[in-house]
Design an enzyme around this catalytic site. Structure first.
Site, PDB file in Angstrom:
ATOM      1  N   ASN A  25       0.813  -1.224   0.000  1.00 21.13           N
ATOM      2  CA  ASN A  25       0.000   0.000   0.000  1.00 21.13           C
ATOM      3  C   ASN A  25       0.846   1.273   0.000  1.00 21.13           C
ATOM      4  O   ASN A  25       0.361   2.341  -0.371  1.00 21.13           O
ATOM      5  CB  ASN A  25      -0.962  -0.003   1.194  1.00 21.13           C
ATOM      6  CG  ASN A  25      -2.088  -1.015   0.995  1.00 21.13           C
ATOM      7  OD1 ASN A  25      -2.254  -1.556  -0.101  1.00 21.13           O
ATOM      8  ND2 ASN A  25      -2.853  -1.266   2.045  1.00 21.13           N
ATOM      9  N   ARG A  59      -7.626  -0.500  -8.509  1.00 18.68           N
ATOM     10  CA  ARG A  59      -8.389   0.578  -7.904  1.00 18.68           C
ATOM     11  C   ARG A  59      -7.479   1.712  -7.439  1.00 18.68           C
ATOM     12  O   ARG A  59      -7.778   2.889  -7.590  1.00 18.68           O
ATOM     13  CB  ARG A  59      -9.172   0.020  -6.709  1.00 18.68           C
ATOM     14  CG  ARG A  59     -10.225   0.948  -6.187  1.00 18.68           C
ATOM     15  CD  ARG A  59     -10.743   0.512  -4.846  1.00 18.68           C
ATOM     16  NE  ARG A  59     -10.695   1.643  -3.948  1.00 18.68           N
ATOM     17  CZ  ARG A  59     -11.576   2.606  -3.915  1.00 18.68           C
ATOM     18  NH1 ARG A  59     -12.607   2.573  -4.698  1.00 18.68           N
ATOM     19  NH2 ARG A  59     -11.447   3.623  -3.101  1.00 18.68           N
ATOM     20  N   CYS A  97     -16.239  -2.902  -5.359  1.00 17.99           N
ATOM     21  CA  CYS A  97     -15.587  -4.201  -5.480  1.00 17.99           C
ATOM     22  C   CYS A  97     -16.216  -5.120  -4.467  1.00 17.99           C
ATOM     23  O   CYS A  97     -17.134  -4.731  -3.752  1.00 17.99           O
ATOM     24  CB  CYS A  97     -14.085  -4.091  -5.315  1.00 17.99           C
ATOM     25  SG  CYS A  97     -13.608  -3.603  -3.688  1.00 17.99           S
ATOM     26  N   ARG A 145     -16.978   1.197  -1.787  1.00 16.48           N
ATOM     27  CA  ARG A 145     -15.741   1.988  -1.859  1.00 16.48           C
ATOM     28  C   ARG A 145     -15.917   3.310  -2.597  1.00 16.48           C
ATOM     29  O   ARG A 145     -15.386   3.522  -3.688  1.00 16.48           O
ATOM     30  CB  ARG A 145     -14.609   1.156  -2.463  1.00 16.48           C
ATOM     31  CG  ARG A 145     -14.424  -0.135  -1.701  1.00 16.48           C
ATOM     32  CD  ARG A 145     -13.161  -0.851  -2.042  1.00 16.48           C
ATOM     33  NE  ARG A 145     -11.987  -0.297  -1.370  1.00 16.48           N
ATOM     34  CZ  ARG A 145     -10.805  -0.899  -1.382  1.00 16.48           C
ATOM     35  NH1 ARG A 145     -10.644  -2.018  -2.023  1.00 16.48           N
ATOM     36  NH2 ARG A 145      -9.785  -0.355  -0.753  1.00 16.48           N
ATOM     37  N   VAL A 155     -14.931  -1.131   8.888  1.00 14.27           N
ATOM     38  CA  VAL A 155     -14.368  -0.280   7.823  1.00 14.27           C
ATOM     39  C   VAL A 155     -15.086  -0.508   6.485  1.00 14.27           C
ATOM     40  O   VAL A 155     -15.475   0.441   5.810  1.00 14.27           O
ATOM     41  CB  VAL A 155     -12.848  -0.505   7.677  1.00 14.27           C
ATOM     42  CG1 VAL A 155     -12.265   0.374   6.569  1.00 14.27           C
ATOM     43  CG2 VAL A 155     -12.136  -0.226   8.993  1.00 14.27           C
ATOM     44  N   ARG A 198      -1.794 -10.322  -6.037  1.00 15.64           N
ATOM     45  CA  ARG A 198      -1.828  -8.856  -6.115  1.00 15.64           C
ATOM     46  C   ARG A 198      -1.038  -8.246  -4.967  1.00 15.64           C
ATOM     47  O   ARG A 198      -0.545  -7.131  -5.072  1.00 15.64           O
ATOM     48  CB  ARG A 198      -3.281  -8.350  -6.016  1.00 15.64           C
ATOM     49  CG  ARG A 198      -4.126  -8.686  -7.206  1.00 15.64           C
ATOM     50  CD  ARG A 198      -5.482  -8.102  -7.057  1.00 15.64           C
ATOM     51  NE  ARG A 198      -5.396  -6.642  -7.147  1.00 15.64           N
ATOM     52  CZ  ARG A 198      -6.399  -5.863  -7.467  1.00 15.64           C
ATOM     53  NH1 ARG A 198      -7.582  -6.376  -7.720  1.00 15.64           N
ATOM     54  NH2 ARG A 198      -6.236  -4.580  -7.535  1.00 15.64           N
TER      55      ARG A 198
HETATM   56  C1  UD1 Z   1      -6.682   1.559   1.844  1.00 13.70           C
HETATM   57  C2  UD1 Z   1      -5.845   0.322   1.587  1.00 13.70           C
HETATM   58  C3  UD1 Z   1      -6.647  -0.945   1.870  1.00 13.70           C
HETATM   59  C4  UD1 Z   1      -7.249  -0.888   3.272  1.00 13.70           C
HETATM   60  C5  UD1 Z   1      -8.012   0.421   3.488  1.00 13.70           C
HETATM   61  C6  UD1 Z   1      -8.493   0.580   4.929  1.00 13.70           C
HETATM   62  C7  UD1 Z   1      -4.380   1.089  -0.168  1.00 13.70           C
HETATM   63  C8  UD1 Z   1      -3.936   0.947  -1.562  1.00 13.70           C
HETATM   64  N1  UD1 Z   1      -5.417   0.337   0.213  1.00 13.70           N
HETATM   65  O1  UD1 Z   1      -7.753   1.527   0.912  1.00 13.70           O
HETATM   66  O2  UD1 Z   1      -5.769  -2.073   1.770  1.00 13.70           O
HETATM   67  O3  UD1 Z   1      -8.149  -1.982   3.425  1.00 13.70           O
HETATM   68  O4  UD1 Z   1      -7.160   1.544   3.186  1.00 13.70           O
HETATM   69  O5  UD1 Z   1      -7.439   0.514   5.806  1.00 13.70           O
HETATM   70  O6  UD1 Z   1      -3.769   1.802   0.617  1.00 13.70           O
HETATM   71  N2  UD1 Z   1     -14.573   6.120   2.153  1.00 13.70           N
HETATM   72  C9  UD1 Z   1     -15.600   6.987   1.831  1.00 13.70           C
HETATM   73  N3  UD1 Z   1     -15.369   7.953   0.890  1.00 13.70           N
HETATM   74  C10 UD1 Z   1     -14.171   8.098   0.257  1.00 13.70           C
HETATM   75  C11 UD1 Z   1     -13.127   7.216   0.594  1.00 13.70           C
HETATM   76  C12 UD1 Z   1     -13.346   6.237   1.559  1.00 13.70           C
HETATM   77  O7  UD1 Z   1     -16.694   6.875   2.376  1.00 13.70           O
HETATM   78  O8  UD1 Z   1     -14.038   8.991  -0.585  1.00 13.70           O
HETATM   79  C13 UD1 Z   1     -14.789   5.055   3.157  1.00 13.70           C
HETATM   80  C14 UD1 Z   1     -14.653   3.662   2.536  1.00 13.70           C
HETATM   81  O9  UD1 Z   1     -15.855   3.233   1.932  1.00 13.70           O
HETATM   82  C15 UD1 Z   1     -14.288   2.826   3.726  1.00 13.70           C
HETATM   83  C16 UD1 Z   1     -13.451   3.799   4.583  1.00 13.70           C
HETATM   84  O10 UD1 Z   1     -13.752   5.100   4.113  1.00 13.70           O
HETATM   85  O11 UD1 Z   1     -15.445   2.462   4.432  1.00 13.70           O
HETATM   86  C17 UD1 Z   1     -11.963   3.585   4.508  1.00 13.70           C
HETATM   87  O12 UD1 Z   1     -11.557   3.548   3.157  1.00 13.70           O
HETATM   88  P1  UD1 Z   1     -10.136   4.082   2.709  1.00 13.70           P
HETATM   89  O13 UD1 Z   1      -9.298   4.318   3.921  1.00 13.70           O
HETATM   90  O14 UD1 Z   1     -10.303   5.201   1.765  1.00 13.70           O
HETATM   91  O15 UD1 Z   1      -9.565   2.827   1.909  1.00 13.70           O
HETATM   92  P2  UD1 Z   1      -8.607   2.863   0.659  1.00 13.70           P
HETATM   93  O16 UD1 Z   1      -7.705   4.039   0.735  1.00 13.70           O
HETATM   94  O17 UD1 Z   1      -9.382   2.626  -0.579  1.00 13.70           O
END
Ligand code: UD1
Length: 438
Positions: free
Chosen positions: A40, A111, A135, A140, A349, A419
């Site tokens: 990550n 993603r 996904c 997400r 989460v 991956r």
């Molecule tokens: C990153 C990690 C992933 C990990 C996740 C949570 C990377 C490449 N991936 O994913 O492995 O499982 O953090 O620790 O670093 N959310 C919203 N709106 C947004 C963005 C996020 O509501 O615009 C919500 C998501 O739906 C989720 C939560 O916030 O419920 C956390 O997501 P996020 O921390 O953004 O995950 P990623 O960055 O995609």
């Protein structure tokens, strides 16, 4: 996809749906595993390289399929990338805006490629990339990325599955702002750090995510000449600079890979050690494993786990760092399926991250799920079965269950596992596990 032949072959190989793991359970593991660089972090540091005009030498990059896809995305922007062993040399002197058709498949395959939007806007003032879909682990959304970029002066248009973004300021340069994130998002925090690094003025991020990978990003950008303070806390301040240069940077150890192998040791009741890891990033996971009955020995970048023969059930709630990582929820559930007692595992989460339950139950586990809380009643025996992983960490969890189970387990879904884990079966095989990739 505009992928050169060698990469296409590697991708075809690692992403083949026909590959599987064959595991004969019941072996005791012994020895040491070297932990790779964090997936990550590496992916986001690669995206951040778009911000520089220079050469970024990244060390400790894991050899996994997500890194290959991200390399292809950067290559298609004209960026020259040379890879050898676990090093990437990323030359960003020549770079152009991605053409949308070439990119659709590549962006869709990964993603995290959406995280290029911040650097593209900072460097070119515009970007057009496919919308990341939902996904298997949940919808997400990207609203936090979008709404906060809007505050830096970006306007968006959604059309035919593409997101067009343009900086709407007089000189097309992003403008610093104060952002109050509604939820703690790793990706949105990283997008904003990257975008704000080249913005005019100062950006303050409140309610920022605090993951070690965010500190890693800020550390690399600061080496490149950025002015970022507070990464790792809930409030990050970024003073925009005019340009960023190249640097040499070593990716932090992968705490999720390390956590997965600690759980592999626990589930097989085996003593193993991890080197090139960062125990400080694993404190919450270590505390939970200690409550189960595992002891630990530490030194710098080294961790040894000594599990009791009988492990007790322990409850977990996943939450943003420093809480228990959602990425280790599935592996921990496999462990709890074999523990003494009943545990509650709450996923807070992602809304749909328990697909492994059905497969674990088919191996004899006793797990029920209601409202994203799994009740796991530990059982003495799991039996080998053919099981299918449907996301990266779920597939790892099923392999761990296979290490414990009686008889042969076939784990399908390797295209997910590869991956994020470099040489997963090889590393476990070297510890004495009977595990083969077929
Ligand atoms: C990153 C990690 C992933 C990990 C996740 C949570 C990377 C490449 N991936 O994913 O492995 O499982 O953090 O620790 O670093 N959310 C919203 N709106 C947004 C963005 C996020 O509501 O615009 C919500 C998501 O739906 C989720 C939560 O916030 O419920 C956390 O997501 P996020 O921390 O953004 O995950 P990623 O960055 O995609």
């Amino acid at each position: 996809m505009n992928i050169n032949n060698s990469t296409a072959n590697i991708l075809k190989n690692v992403m083949s749906h026909n590959n599987y793991l064959e595991i004969e359970g019941g072996e005791i593991l012994k020895g040491n595993i070297k932990i790779n660089g964090a997936k990550n972090s590496a992916l986001v540091l690669m995206a951040a390289s778009i911000l520089s005009r220079g050469q970024i030498n990244l060390f400790n990059v894991p050899r996994i399929s997500d890194v290959l896809v991200m390399s292809e995305i950067l290559t298609a922007m004209g960026i020259n990338i040379k890879s050898s062993s676990n090093q990437l040399k990323i030359n960003t002197y020549e770079i152009s805006l991605p053409s949308q058709d070439v990119f659709f498949d590549l962006f869709n395959a990964l993603r995290v490629s959406f995280f290029c939007i911040g650097p593209l806007l900072a460097r070119f003032g515009k970007a057009k990339i496919p919308l990341p879909g939902g996904c298997l682990i949940g919808s997400r959304p990207i609203d936090e990325h979008i709404n906060s970029l809007k505050q830096l002066g970006v306007i968006f248009e959604f059309k035919n599955n593409y997101l067009s973004a343009e900086v709407n300021t007089p000189n097309k340069r992003l403008l610093g702002a104060t952002i109050n994130f509604k939820c703690k998002s790793v990706g949105a925090t990283e997008t904003l750090i990257m975008a704000a690094s080249l913005a005019k003025g100062t950006t303050i991020l409140n309610n920022a995510a605090q993951e070690p990978e965010i500190i890693d990003l800020a550390n690399m950008l600061n080496l490149m000449g950025a002015q970022i303070k507070g990464a790792g806390s809930e409030c990050i301040t970024i003073k925009g600079v005019e340009s960023l240069k190249g640097c040499n940077y070593t990716v932090i150890p992968d705490r999720i890979e390390a956590g997965t192998f600690l759980i592999a040791a626990a589930i097989t009741r085996s003593e193993i050690s991890l080197s090139q890891c960062e125990p400080n990033h694993l404190q919450t996971v270590i505390k939970k494993l200690e409550l189960c009955g595992c002891k630990f020995e530490y030194s710098k970048q080294f961790l040894r786990i000594i599990p009791n023969k009988i492990l007790k059930s322990v409850d977990i709630n996943t939450s943003p760092y420093p809480g228990f990582p959602t990425d280790l929820q599935a592996p921990f559930m496999a462990l709890m399926a074999t523990a003494d007692g009943t545990s509650k595992i709450k996923e807070t989460v992602f809304e749909n991250r328990m697909h492994h339950v059905k497969e674990l139950n088919s191996m004899g586990a006793n797990i029920t799920v209601k409202d994203n809380v799994a009740t796991v009643v530990g059982v003495k025996y799991l039996r080998g079965r053919v099981v299918l992983g449907t996301d990266l960490r779920a597939t790892a969890a099923l392999a761990l269950a296979g290490l414990y189970a009686n008889g042969k387990t076939i784990v399908r879904g390797l295209e997910y596992l590869e991956r994020g884990y470099e040489a997963f079966s090889k590393k476990l095989g070297e510890l004495g596990a009977k595990i083969l990739k077929k």
